[in-house]
Motif scaffolding. Sequence first.
Motif, short mmCIF file in Angstrom:
data_model
loop_
_atom_site.label_atom_id
_atom_site.label_comp_id
_atom_site.label_asym_id
_atom_site.label_seq_id
_atom_site.Cartn_x
_atom_site.Cartn_y
_atom_site.Cartn_z
N ALA A 49 10.06 -7.74 2.11
CA ALA A 49 10.09 -6.29 1.99
C ALA A 49 9.68 -5.85 0.58
O ALA A 49 8.93 -4.88 0.40
CB ALA A 49 11.48 -5.76 2.33
N GLY A 50 10.18 -6.57 -0.42
CA GLY A 50 9.83 -6.24 -1.79
C GLY A 50 8.37 -6.47 -2.09
O GLY A 50 7.72 -5.68 -2.80
N VAL A 51 7.82 -7.55 -1.54
CA VAL A 51 6.40 -7.85 -1.73
C VAL A 51 5.55 -6.79 -1.04
O VAL A 51 4.57 -6.28 -1.61
CB VAL A 51 6.05 -9.25 -1.19
N ASN A 52 5.92 -6.42 0.18
CA ASN A 52 5.15 -5.40 0.91
C ASN A 52 5.12 -4.08 0.15
O ASN A 52 4.08 -3.41 0.09
CB ASN A 52 5.76 -5.18 2.30
N LYS A 53 6.23 -3.71 -0.43
CA LYS A 53 6.31 -2.45 -1.18
C LYS A 53 5.36 -2.48 -2.36
O LYS A 53 4.70 -1.47 -2.67
CB LYS A 53 7.74 -2.21 -1.64
N ALA A 54 5.26 -3.63 -3.02
CA ALA A 54 4.42 -3.75 -4.19
C ALA A 54 2.94 -3.88 -3.85
O ALA A 54 2.07 -3.38 -4.57
CB ALA A 54 4.85 -4.96 -5.02
N THR A 55 2.63 -4.55 -2.74
CA THR A 55 1.23 -4.84 -2.44
C THR A 55 0.50 -3.74 -1.66
O THR A 55 -0.72 -3.77 -1.59
CB THR A 55 1.10 -6.15 -1.64
N ARG A 56 1.23 -2.80 -1.11
CA ARG A 56 0.54 -1.73 -0.37
C ARG A 56 -0.45 -1.00 -1.26
O ARG A 56 -1.60 -0.78 -0.89
CB ARG A 56 1.57 -0.75 0.22
N GLY A 57 0.00 -0.63 -2.43
CA GLY A 57 -0.90 0.04 -3.36
C GLY A 57 -1.95 -0.90 -3.93
O GLY A 57 -3.11 -0.51 -4.10
N LEU A 58 -1.55 -2.14 -4.19
CA LEU A 58 -2.48 -3.12 -4.75
C LEU A 58 -3.62 -3.43 -3.79
O LEU A 58 -4.80 -3.38 -4.16
CB LEU A 58 -1.73 -4.41 -5.10
N PHE A 59 -3.29 -3.71 -2.54
CA PHE A 59 -4.31 -4.08 -1.57
C PHE A 59 -5.19 -2.89 -1.16
O PHE A 59 -6.30 -3.07 -0.67
CB PHE A 59 -3.68 -4.70 -0.33
N ALA A 60 -4.69 -1.69 -1.38
CA ALA A 60 -5.49 -0.50 -1.08
C ALA A 60 -6.70 -0.41 -2.00
O ALA A 60 -7.73 0.16 -1.63
CB ALA A 60 -4.64 0.75 -1.20
N VAL A 61 -6.58 -0.99 -3.19
CA VAL A 61 -7.68 -0.93 -4.16
C VAL A 61 -8.31 -2.28 -4.44
O VAL A 61 -9.39 -2.37 -5.05
CB VAL A 61 -7.21 -0.30 -5.50
N ALA A 62 -7.66 -3.36 -4.00
CA ALA A 62 -8.19 -4.70 -4.28
C ALA A 62 -7.86 -5.64 -3.13
O ALA A 62 -6.84 -6.31 -3.14
CB ALA A 62 -7.61 -5.24 -5.59
N ASP A 63 -8.75 -5.69 -2.14
CA ASP A 63 -8.52 -6.55 -0.98
C ASP A 63 -9.50 -7.72 -0.91
O ASP A 63 -9.59 -8.40 0.11
CB ASP A 63 -8.57 -5.74 0.32
N THR A 64 -10.22 -7.97 -2.01
CA THR A 64 -11.09 -9.13 -2.13
C THR A 64 -10.91 -9.73 -3.51
O THR A 64 -10.45 -9.04 -4.44
CB THR A 64 -12.58 -8.77 -1.95
N PRO A 65 -11.26 -11.00 -3.70
CA PRO A 65 -11.12 -11.61 -5.03
C PRO A 65 -11.89 -10.85 -6.12
O PRO A 65 -11.37 -10.66 -7.23
CB PRO A 65 -11.68 -13.02 -4.83
N GLN A 66 -13.10 -10.41 -5.81
CA GLN A 66 -13.89 -9.72 -6.83
C GLN A 66 -13.26 -8.38 -7.20
O GLN A 66 -13.23 -8.00 -8.38
CB GLN A 66 -15.32 -9.51 -6.34
#
Length: 214
Positions: A49-66
Amino acid sequence: MAKQLDYHTLREIFTRFQEMDPAPEGELEHVNAYTLVVAVALSAQATDAGVNKATRGLFAVADTPQKMLDLGIDAVTEHIKTIGLFRQKAKNVMKMSQILVEEFGGEVPNSRAALQSLPGVGRKTANVVLNMWWNYPAQAVDTHIYRVGNRTGIAPGKNVDVVERAIEDHIPADFQHHAHHWLILHGRYTCTARKPLCRTCIIRDLCPYEDKTE
């Protein structure tokens, strides 16, 4: 540690798990193989749950290695600062992303050895990715599975490697794909560490564990 359960008992246990939840899924949110491996790596010593909360915003702008490399370590650190060991994990995510771009063409490899060569990716993380993304019957043993395996006799062992082997060796092949998800969910919501819900457990009659809630 309970003794290893026999084949027929194991088949009955996993038949019940399957009837209750035919297609269990992991609880880490992801959109592709890359975000899955990042999420699993971040989940070490943290809750899903803690990871999901943090990564929602992160993956919205960075969903590939580049895209992750373009975002930069400061921004990545800011996104995941609520997760334990976030500074080291941010460094690992950046190093992982760089290796994926430079050595794997930006794609997540589908072999355990290649996955484990990535920073922050151990055997458990590799097995989760292999199972969830490529449907490989890999068994990712976390604290929940270790506890359930030893309490119940489903997969007893003195360490996670022995428990992983016990799952592979003893659980019927047709249940191997979803085995680790069923065991994780059972440990997370029923066979909990401090107060297991033995009275409502669907495998209570098959389990040798002494009911600590009585």
